[in-house]
Write a protein that holds these residues in place. Structure first.
Motif, PDB file in Angstrom:
ATOM      1  N   PHE A  46       0.843  -1.211   0.000  1.00 48.22           N
ATOM      2  CA  PHE A  46       0.000   0.000   0.000  1.00 48.22           C
ATOM      3  C   PHE A  46       0.876   1.259   0.000  1.00 48.22           C
ATOM      4  O   PHE A  46       0.474   2.287  -0.554  1.00 48.22           O
ATOM      5  CB  PHE A  46      -0.950   0.006   1.199  1.00 48.22           C
ATOM      6  N   LEU A  47       2.058   1.184   0.614  1.00 55.06           N
ATOM      7  CA  LEU A  47       2.942   2.349   0.653  1.00 55.06           C
ATOM      8  C   LEU A  47       3.492   2.692  -0.731  1.00 55.06           C
ATOM      9  O   LEU A  47       3.915   3.801  -0.976  1.00 55.06           O
ATOM     10  CB  LEU A  47       4.097   2.110   1.638  1.00 55.06           C
ATOM     11  N   ARG A  48       3.478   1.715  -1.661  1.00 54.74           N
ATOM     12  CA  ARG A  48       3.926   2.022  -3.031  1.00 54.74           C
ATOM     13  C   ARG A  48       2.733   1.876  -3.996  1.00 54.74           C
ATOM     14  O   ARG A  48       2.847   1.324  -5.082  1.00 54.74           O
ATOM     15  CB  ARG A  48       5.127   1.180  -3.440  1.00 54.74           C
ATOM     16  N   TRP A  49       1.627   2.443  -3.565  1.00 55.12           N
ATOM     17  CA  TRP A  49       0.341   2.407  -4.264  1.00 55.12           C
ATOM     18  C   TRP A  49       0.457   2.784  -5.745  1.00 55.12           C
ATOM     19  O   TRP A  49      -0.134   2.147  -6.620  1.00 55.12           O
ATOM     20  CB  TRP A  49      -0.608   3.372  -3.549  1.00 55.12           C
ATOM     21  N   ALA A  50       1.229   3.835  -6.022  1.00 54.64           N
ATOM     22  CA  ALA A  50       1.312   4.352  -7.392  1.00 54.64           C
ATOM     23  C   ALA A  50       2.034   3.390  -8.334  1.00 54.64           C
ATOM     24  O   ALA A  50       1.937   3.518  -9.559  1.00 54.64           O
ATOM     25  CB  ALA A  50       2.012   5.710  -7.401  1.00 54.64           C
ATOM     26  N   THR A 135      -4.290   2.052  12.299  1.00 59.58           N
ATOM     27  CA  THR A 135      -4.129   3.407  11.790  1.00 59.58           C
ATOM     28  C   THR A 135      -5.274   4.321  12.215  1.00 59.58           C
ATOM     29  O   THR A 135      -5.082   5.517  12.407  1.00 59.58           O
ATOM     30  CB  THR A 135      -4.083   3.349  10.246  1.00 59.58           C
ATOM     31  N   LEU A 136      -6.492   3.740  12.356  1.00 60.41           N
ATOM     32  CA  LEU A 136      -7.687   4.575  12.496  1.00 60.41           C
ATOM     33  C   LEU A 136      -8.357   4.508  13.869  1.00 60.41           C
ATOM     34  O   LEU A 136      -9.011   5.465  14.285  1.00 60.41           O
ATOM     35  CB  LEU A 136      -8.719   4.179  11.427  1.00 60.41           C
ATOM     36  N   ALA A 137      -8.241   3.362  14.556  1.00 60.84           N
ATOM     37  CA  ALA A 137      -8.940   3.218  15.844  1.00 60.84           C
ATOM     38  C   ALA A 137      -8.181   3.991  16.926  1.00 60.84           C
ATOM     39  O   ALA A 137      -7.003   4.308  16.773  1.00 60.84           O
ATOM     40  CB  ALA A 137      -9.059   1.747  16.223  1.00 60.84           C
ATOM     41  N   GLU A 281      -8.655   7.363   0.824  1.00 60.24           N
ATOM     42  CA  GLU A 281      -8.056   6.047   0.566  1.00 60.24           C
ATOM     43  C   GLU A 281      -6.991   5.768   1.630  1.00 60.24           C
ATOM     44  O   GLU A 281      -6.150   6.626   1.938  1.00 60.24           O
ATOM     45  CB  GLU A 281      -7.468   5.989  -0.847  1.00 60.24           C
ATOM     46  N   LEU A 282      -7.025   4.535   2.145  1.00 59.29           N
ATOM     47  CA  LEU A 282      -6.183   4.190   3.302  1.00 59.29           C
ATOM     48  C   LEU A 282      -4.692   4.380   3.028  1.00 59.29           C
ATOM     49  O   LEU A 282      -3.934   4.784   3.912  1.00 59.29           O
ATOM     50  CB  LEU A 282      -6.474   2.740   3.723  1.00 59.29           C
ATOM     51  N   TRP A 283      -4.270   4.084   1.790  1.00 64.89           N
ATOM     52  CA  TRP A 283      -2.835   4.207   1.486  1.00 64.89           C
ATOM     53  C   TRP A 283      -2.349   5.634   1.731  1.00 64.89           C
ATOM     54  O   TRP A 283      -1.188   5.839   2.123  1.00 64.89           O
ATOM     55  CB  TRP A 283      -2.547   3.794   0.039  1.00 64.89           C
ATOM     56  N   GLN A 284      -3.232   6.604   1.549  1.00 67.18           N
ATOM     57  CA  GLN A 284      -2.839   7.997   1.762  1.00 67.18           C
ATOM     58  C   GLN A 284      -2.552   8.259   3.233  1.00 67.18           C
ATOM     59  O   GLN A 284      -1.653   9.027   3.573  1.00 67.18           O
ATOM     60  CB  GLN A 284      -3.961   8.927   1.268  1.00 67.18           C
ATOM     61  N   LEU A 286      -1.634   5.814   5.382  1.00 64.82           N
ATOM     62  CA  LEU A 286      -0.427   5.042   5.704  1.00 64.82           C
ATOM     63  C   LEU A 286       0.834   5.801   5.296  1.00 64.82           C
ATOM     64  O   LEU A 286       1.850   5.751   5.972  1.00 64.82           O
ATOM     65  CB  LEU A 286      -0.463   3.675   5.003  1.00 64.82           C
ATOM     66  N   ARG A 287       0.747   6.511   4.186  1.00 59.93           N
ATOM     67  CA  ARG A 287       1.907   7.278   3.712  1.00 59.93           C
ATOM     68  C   ARG A 287       2.031   8.636   4.402  1.00 59.93           C
ATOM     69  O   ARG A 287       2.965   9.387   4.112  1.00 59.93           O
ATOM     70  CB  ARG A 287       1.796   7.517   2.202  1.00 59.93           C
ATOM     71  N   GLY A 288       1.087   8.957   5.275  1.00 55.06           N
ATOM     72  CA  GLY A 288       1.137  10.248   5.963  1.00 55.06           C
ATOM     73  C   GLY A 288       0.725  11.418   5.090  1.00 55.06           C
ATOM     74  O   GLY A 288       0.964  12.577   5.433  1.00 55.06           O
ATOM     75  N   GLU A 289       0.091  11.116   3.972  1.00 54.10           N
ATOM     76  CA  GLU A 289      -0.300  12.196   3.065  1.00 54.10           C
ATOM     77  C   GLU A 289      -1.655  12.798   3.437  1.00 54.10           C
ATOM     78  O   GLU A 289      -1.968  13.913   3.049  1.00 54.10           O
ATOM     79  CB  GLU A 289      -0.332  11.686   1.618  1.00 54.10           C
ATOM     80  N   ARG A 290      -2.478  12.001   4.136  1.00 52.18           N
ATOM     81  CA  ARG A 290      -3.745  12.548   4.624  1.00 52.18           C
ATOM     82  C   ARG A 290      -3.969  12.068   6.053  1.00 52.18           C
ATOM     83  O   ARG A 290      -3.414  11.046   6.478  1.00 52.18           O
ATOM     84  CB  ARG A 290      -4.912  12.115   3.709  1.00 52.18           C
TER      85      ARG A 290
END
Lengths: 365, 365
Positions: A46-50, A135-137, A281-284, A286-290
């Motif tokens: 997921f960290l290399r989603w792109a 990540t979310l709880a 999107e969760l990957w965002q 995980l990557r700290g982008e959102r």
């Protein structure tokens, strides 16, 4: 690793891991280990989603169910999963969901690894849910309500115990036998389990609510009055058009996270929301982008439908583990040709000793 | 048959036919028999064209090739093929095209049959070509030019000998070794084979021209001056975007037939023609709904790209044959659960004697 796998394919064929062997692999490594490492593989991918060529799944619907193909690829590896969903199958003594898949080499198209994915899908779904909850709880989450105690429920319970820190389970199923099965299966797990008489009773006071019900079209498993501030909802069961578990007002009041937005808009809990309903999107995250959860009071929802990339990660883990443990067997799914330009040549000579003996026997008659 | 197959799956697992076993099956039944029956299966399925849920294939392109999934289904059976195309693979001693596929039960999603399809694809492609020629070529066709003498060429030659009545082959390949291989492989076939020095020489005087070249982007294998009245062109090699074999003027002057128009517009020889270029789908001719060849002088073109339904037919034939001959083996691709609602239960006990012995040995240490 990559070239090694290709060399092994060329020399000895496709590595095949059957369902019993996958179970043995999980027993040998331990379920917590497998959940932990599968979550790590999913996180890494997921960290290399792109990097991934992503497509929504290809579904063939029929009156009793659906058969889907879920492909995904990066520059090195390609995977697909075959998976069905037939809620009526248990009547025939068959599983509702059956799956298998392949991991292939992108440079040559070689199918390196063929594996059962029925058991593996349950593991990767639970690992994905736990990864999202990490990540979310709220970090102090200890109590989980588990609504729906079917084939996937124990995997969810153990993933949340070992990866999220859940110690208490409050379980409910419309079928008491399902809850009894869960309790029996989780004996000795160390989880404190309370069997409840309703969803509302199970949800009350929970930090995390996991819904993993099946078989119900547009069910309203969770309704707004059950919600408490700071809850994290792990909504696993709503995963195809017409199959949802949450009341729309819950989604409106919560912050909603998805795997792959184009697929979730069609299949997820958000299928009834407007097209511009905000999701992350969760990957965002995980990557700290959102941002993930914005406050301890916010209700967060992981609207999980299952995405091909999770199977890609799971296949990587299962293949690496099988190779490391010397498990699985090599099969001749693809011809091994002395001259690859001479496919016709494989018809010339008997290929097996038994065939040769049979031929000799026939000639001798 | 249908319920029998499902019962066998439930009792003993998925039937698996490896590449060596598929070759053995073809040897046992004889290649002409297999080609004949595969063509009959394709014809039977094409005659009920409207019964099928058809989609264009799902392709994952990379710099060296493509990996595709080709699904199709009717109300009873679902199939998909995995197939790659990597022209550079022969450098690594691997086949350009490798394939496998599954035939599944629509009512339950059960994967009944897993088979190699590398060899089988060559057979079904040749059977499809012969079926089209039976319908489109002049009935008195006896001489065939065969341009491209690679992995598929012998199958094409024998299909046209046994299903269409070809007696003389005029072969050409840019690589003389390929033609030599073809001649060696077809020794004893009864075909009269002439190795030519150019495409033009091979095509001259032929009733049917089969092009099955690979590896060449936008090649112009056939040009207008080579055409003679009444020829039937079996254009097999042009089968993906950017890969064609015929000069556009040939198409303009001929009557063109395709398998599945939406796919052929993208992948076939007609990819460079205008979107309204007239084509006829072959099933319409087979059903008598549209005309085939209009006159003995007309040039007809079968612009073949390979369609998922042909693999469906081929899988049916291979499965039925394997069951009848007692070939293949049963594999546990899907778990056999005592209680299908208790997937977790399969982790409880060792599944194999060897695993049990190992566990005992470990405990004893």
């Amino acid at each position: 690793m990559k070239n090694t796998a290709l060399t092994q394919f060329r020399d000895t064929g496709t590595l095949y891991l059957s369902a019993p062997e996958a179970a043995e692999l999980v027993r040998r490594l331990g379920l917590p280990h497998c959940l932990q490492h599968m979550a790590q593989h999913i996180r890494a991918d997921f960290l290399r989603w792109a990097d991934f060529d992503k497509t929504a799944r290809v579904a063939a619907h029929s009156k009793d169910g659906v058969i889907e193909l879920m492909p995904v690829a990066d520059d090195h590896r390609y995977s697909f999963k075959y998976v069905n969903g037939h809620p009526g199958n248990t009547r025939f003594g068959m599983s509702t969901v059956m799956a298998f898949g392949v991991l292939a080499d992108v440079d040559t198209g070689a199918p390196l690894f063929l594996s059962e994915l029925t058991l593996t899908t349950a593991l990767r779904t639970a690992a994905m849910s736990a990864l999202a909850a990490q990540t979310l709880a709220r970090p102090d989450s200890r109590v989980m309500a588990l609504i729906g105690n079917g084939a996937q429920s124990e995997f969810q319970a153990l993933a949340f115990q070992h990866l999220v820190g859940i110690t208490c389970l409050r379980v409910y199923d419309v079928d008491p036998a399902a809850s009894a099965k869960l309790v029996a299966n989780l004996q000795g797990s160390g989880l404190h389990i309370t069997v409840c008489q309703s969803t509302a009773e199970a949800v009350k006071g929970a930090d995390i609510v996991t819904t993993v019900t099946a078989d119900k079209a547009m069910a309203l498993i969770l309704t707004p009055e059950m919600m408490e501030p700071g809850m994290h909802l792990n909504a696993v069961g709503g995963d195809c058009p017409g199959k949802t578990e949450l009341h729309g007002d819950i989604l409106d009041a919560a912050k909603v996270f998805v795997e792959y937005e184009p697929q979730s808009r069609v299949e997820g809990e958000i299928q009834h929301q407007p097209a511009d309903f905000a999701v992350t999107e969760l990957w965002q995250v995980l990557r700290g982008e959102r941002a993930g959860r914005d406050s301890a009071e916010q209700v967060t929802v992981f609207d999980s439908v299952g995405f091909a990339l999770e199977d890609f990660s799971a296949l990587r883990f299962m293949m690496d583990s099988a190779v490391r443990l010397g498990m699985g067997e090599r099969i001749a799914l693809i011809p091994q040709l002395a001259d690859p330009k001479n496919l016709f040549g494989m018809l010339a000579a008997p290929v097996s000793v038994s065939a040769r003996l049979e031929q000799i026997a026939t000639t001798a008659q």
